[in-house]
Motif scaffolding. Sequence first.
Motif, PDB file in Angstrom:
ATOM      1  N   LYS A 184       0.811  -1.222   0.000  1.00 32.61           N
ATOM      2  CA  LYS A 184       0.000   0.000   0.000  1.00 32.61           C
ATOM      3  C   LYS A 184       0.844   1.273   0.000  1.00 32.61           C
ATOM      4  N   THR A 185       2.139   1.152   0.254  1.00 30.12           N
ATOM      5  CA  THR A 185       2.992   2.347   0.229  1.00 30.12           C
ATOM      6  C   THR A 185       3.544   2.627  -1.171  1.00 30.12           C
ATOM      7  N   SER A 186       3.358   1.681  -2.089  1.00 29.67           N
ATOM      8  CA  SER A 186       3.898   1.840  -3.449  1.00 29.67           C
ATOM      9  C   SER A 186       2.792   2.291  -4.405  1.00 29.67           C
ATOM     10  N   ASP A 187       3.086   3.304  -5.217  1.00 30.10           N
ATOM     11  CA  ASP A 187       2.109   3.773  -6.214  1.00 30.10           C
ATOM     12  C   ASP A 187       1.752   2.672  -7.205  1.00 30.10           C
ATOM     13  N   ARG A 188       2.711   1.780  -7.448  1.00 29.42           N
ATOM     14  CA  ARG A 188       2.508   0.742  -8.456  1.00 29.42           C
ATOM     15  C   ARG A 188       1.554  -0.348  -7.979  1.00 29.42           C
ATOM     16  N   THR A 189       1.500  -0.595  -6.657  1.00 27.50           N
ATOM     17  CA  THR A 189       0.727  -1.739  -6.149  1.00 27.50           C
ATOM     18  C   THR A 189      -0.369  -1.359  -5.151  1.00 27.50           C
ATOM     19  N   ARG A 190      -0.491  -0.083  -4.815  1.00 26.45           N
ATOM     20  CA  ARG A 190      -1.410   0.279  -3.726  1.00 26.45           C
ATOM     21  C   ARG A 190      -2.888  -0.021  -4.039  1.00 26.45           C
ATOM     22  N   ASP A 191      -3.253  -0.030  -5.342  1.00 31.65           N
ATOM     23  CA  ASP A 191      -4.665  -0.237  -5.681  1.00 31.65           C
ATOM     24  C   ASP A 191      -5.035  -1.697  -5.918  1.00 31.65           C
ATOM     25  N   ILE A 192      -4.068  -2.617  -5.778  1.00 32.26           N
ATOM     26  CA  ILE A 192      -4.370  -4.040  -5.977  1.00 32.26           C
ATOM     27  C   ILE A 192      -5.171  -4.554  -4.777  1.00 32.26           C
ATOM     28  N   PRO A 193      -6.343  -5.156  -5.002  1.00 41.70           N
ATOM     29  CA  PRO A 193      -7.110  -5.698  -3.867  1.00 41.70           C
ATOM     30  C   PRO A 193      -6.395  -6.893  -3.233  1.00 41.70           C
ATOM     31  N   VAL A 194      -6.320  -6.879  -1.894  1.00 42.43           N
ATOM     32  CA  VAL A 194      -5.639  -7.948  -1.147  1.00 42.43           C
ATOM     33  C   VAL A 194      -6.670  -8.659  -0.275  1.00 42.43           C
ATOM     34  N   ILE A 195      -6.766  -9.994  -0.457  1.00 39.77           N
ATOM     35  CA  ILE A 195      -7.652 -10.822   0.381  1.00 39.77           C
ATOM     36  C   ILE A 195      -6.765 -11.666   1.289  1.00 39.77           C
ATOM     37  N   PHE A 196      -6.951 -11.507   2.600  1.00 44.95           N
ATOM     38  CA  PHE A 196      -6.166 -12.284   3.569  1.00 44.95           C
ATOM     39  C   PHE A 196      -6.774 -13.670   3.739  1.00 44.95           C
ATOM     40  N   ILE A 197      -5.869 -14.676   3.908  1.00 45.34           N
ATOM     41  CA  ILE A 197      -6.282 -16.060   4.186  1.00 45.34           C
ATOM     42  C   ILE A 197      -5.517 -16.515   5.427  1.00 45.34           C
ATOM     43  N   SER A 198      -6.256 -16.957   6.436  1.00 43.31           N
ATOM     44  CA  SER A 198      -5.579 -17.377   7.669  1.00 43.31           C
ATOM     45  C   SER A 198      -6.463 -18.325   8.458  1.00 43.31           C
ATOM     46  N   ALA A 199      -5.810 -19.206   9.229  1.00 45.53           N
ATOM     47  CA  ALA A 199      -6.547 -20.098  10.117  1.00 45.53           C
ATOM     48  C   ALA A 199      -6.987 -19.367  11.366  1.00 45.53           C
ATOM     49  N   LEU A 200      -6.444 -18.199  11.589  1.00 48.30           N
ATOM     50  CA  LEU A 200      -6.793 -17.426  12.786  1.00 48.30           C
ATOM     51  C   LEU A 200      -8.231 -16.920  12.670  1.00 48.30           C
ATOM     52  N   GLY A 201      -9.003 -17.122  13.693  1.00 50.06           N
ATOM     53  CA  GLY A 201     -10.396 -16.685  13.653  1.00 50.06           C
ATOM     54  C   GLY A 201     -10.674 -15.529  14.575  1.00 50.06           C
ATOM     55  N   ASP A 202      -9.650 -14.984  15.173  1.00 57.12           N
ATOM     56  CA  ASP A 202      -9.852 -13.891  16.126  1.00 57.12           C
ATOM     57  C   ASP A 202     -10.313 -12.623  15.398  1.00 57.12           C
TER      58      ASP A 202
END
Length: 509
Positions: free
Chosen positions: A77-95
């Motif tokens: 998100k700090t880079s102009d080149r990549t900041r607009d790419i949607p990021v979906i997190f995947i984790s076993a953590l349910g908190d």
Amino acid sequence: MPTQLFNSPKADILVIDDTPENLNLLSAMLTEQGYKVRSVTKGSTGLRGANAVPPDLILLDVNMPEMNGYEVCQQLKTSDRTRDIPVIFISALGDVLDKVKAFAVGGVDYITKPFQLEEVLARIENHLTIRNLQKQLQAQNQQLQQEIRDRTKAEEKFAKVFRSSPNPIAIATISETRLLDVNPSFLKMSGYNVDEVIGHTVTEVDLGKNTVAIAQTIQRLPESGSLYNLEFEFSTKSAELKTILLSIELIDLAGVPCALLIANDITERKRLENEFISLVSHELRTPLTSTMGALDLLGSGQLGTLTAQGQKVLSIATNNTERLIRLVNDILDLERMKSGKIFMRKAKCNAAELLITATEAMQAMADKLQVKLIVNPVAVELWADADRLLQTFTNLLSNAIKFSEPGDTVWIGATLSENQSIEPQADAPSYLLITFRDEGRGIPEDKLQIIFERFQQVDASDSRNKGGTGLGLAICRNIVQQHNGKIWVQSALGEGSTFYVLLPLADSN
């Protein structure tokens, strides 16, 4: 062979997960659905891949060695080149706190392991759709911004030209002819200051005897279209009279129909032109008359018999001298009319008799050129100068005959017409509409507006081939206008022309 090899992938997805089993499962699943998948096991490697070739979406595991998913997302998100790419997190953590942190660092969604295929695909498709809509909106915004910049630039350019133009320019509303803006040249020519003009209507400013005509011309602009080089008499604040050529364009200002008026002060040019015409015309008449007399004497044979070649040369000289005499007489005639030095001797006259007389006068010419004349007059009375109207009718007939082919027909008709003036009067017809229709070559559209101007002809060779002076229609228009009438033409190339003359009946004067 899988179909996706033949088609472009639906999207480019980067998967970052330190567990090979998860990578293989996600890659196989997404590839089968038509996506292009790039898989890496380290956050740093994923960052390099995203910067090298930005993907359409990133699936990012939270718990990874060296650099966890939150840190990867923060750097994306700090880079102009990549900041607009949607990021979906995947984790076993349910908190819940982990989910909140995922959104806080810039993630768009959070999938909890173990995940379902349908859920992953649905979330990916939703966020890809949202991203595509965002791209479309950005493109539209960029286009809109460019249009705004272009319009602003055009407005600035127009404002610069408007202010610096040596031609007087004014902008007025169509509905009320209220002046919204004028340039310095207009103020200089008129002698008024800004407060005396802006916000006032054209009639309130009082620009001379043509004020009402100018106002009416502005209000008829949506129907008539752009008008060019209309000659008006203009009165300054100090009552000095000027002659201007006025061009009027229809423009739109913030949704309000307006007229752009551009004037050209031709006062000095007209003065010099009139002096020149008067001088040349009078100086030419005496020697031309003398020359014509000498040519007639030669043609009579009193000075000896000419050879056939001599007769031919004499005939050419006589024709050219006659054309010069017609030109001089037409110039003087037109200038006298325009200056009011020719008084119209109006009386009641019969329209049918005038049309029949004009037809009879042109019958010999029609017979010579094998053109048939058909006249259908109407016996009504006009309040007019019979000689001048006869001059107009014979001129229009002469043109129709000259530009017809052997075997063609020229129709002269007359019908009673409803009042076509701006203010309707009684129910009874108050005008006579006279038409002169031919089957000649027609008039190009670009000539229709100027055919009644001086020295304007359909073809530059007309004056040589047809013996015209280029002043006939200008004289006709002037005569008709001095009878409170109108003259105009409709034509199509190759199909002939129809000239219309609208004259008020005797009772309507």
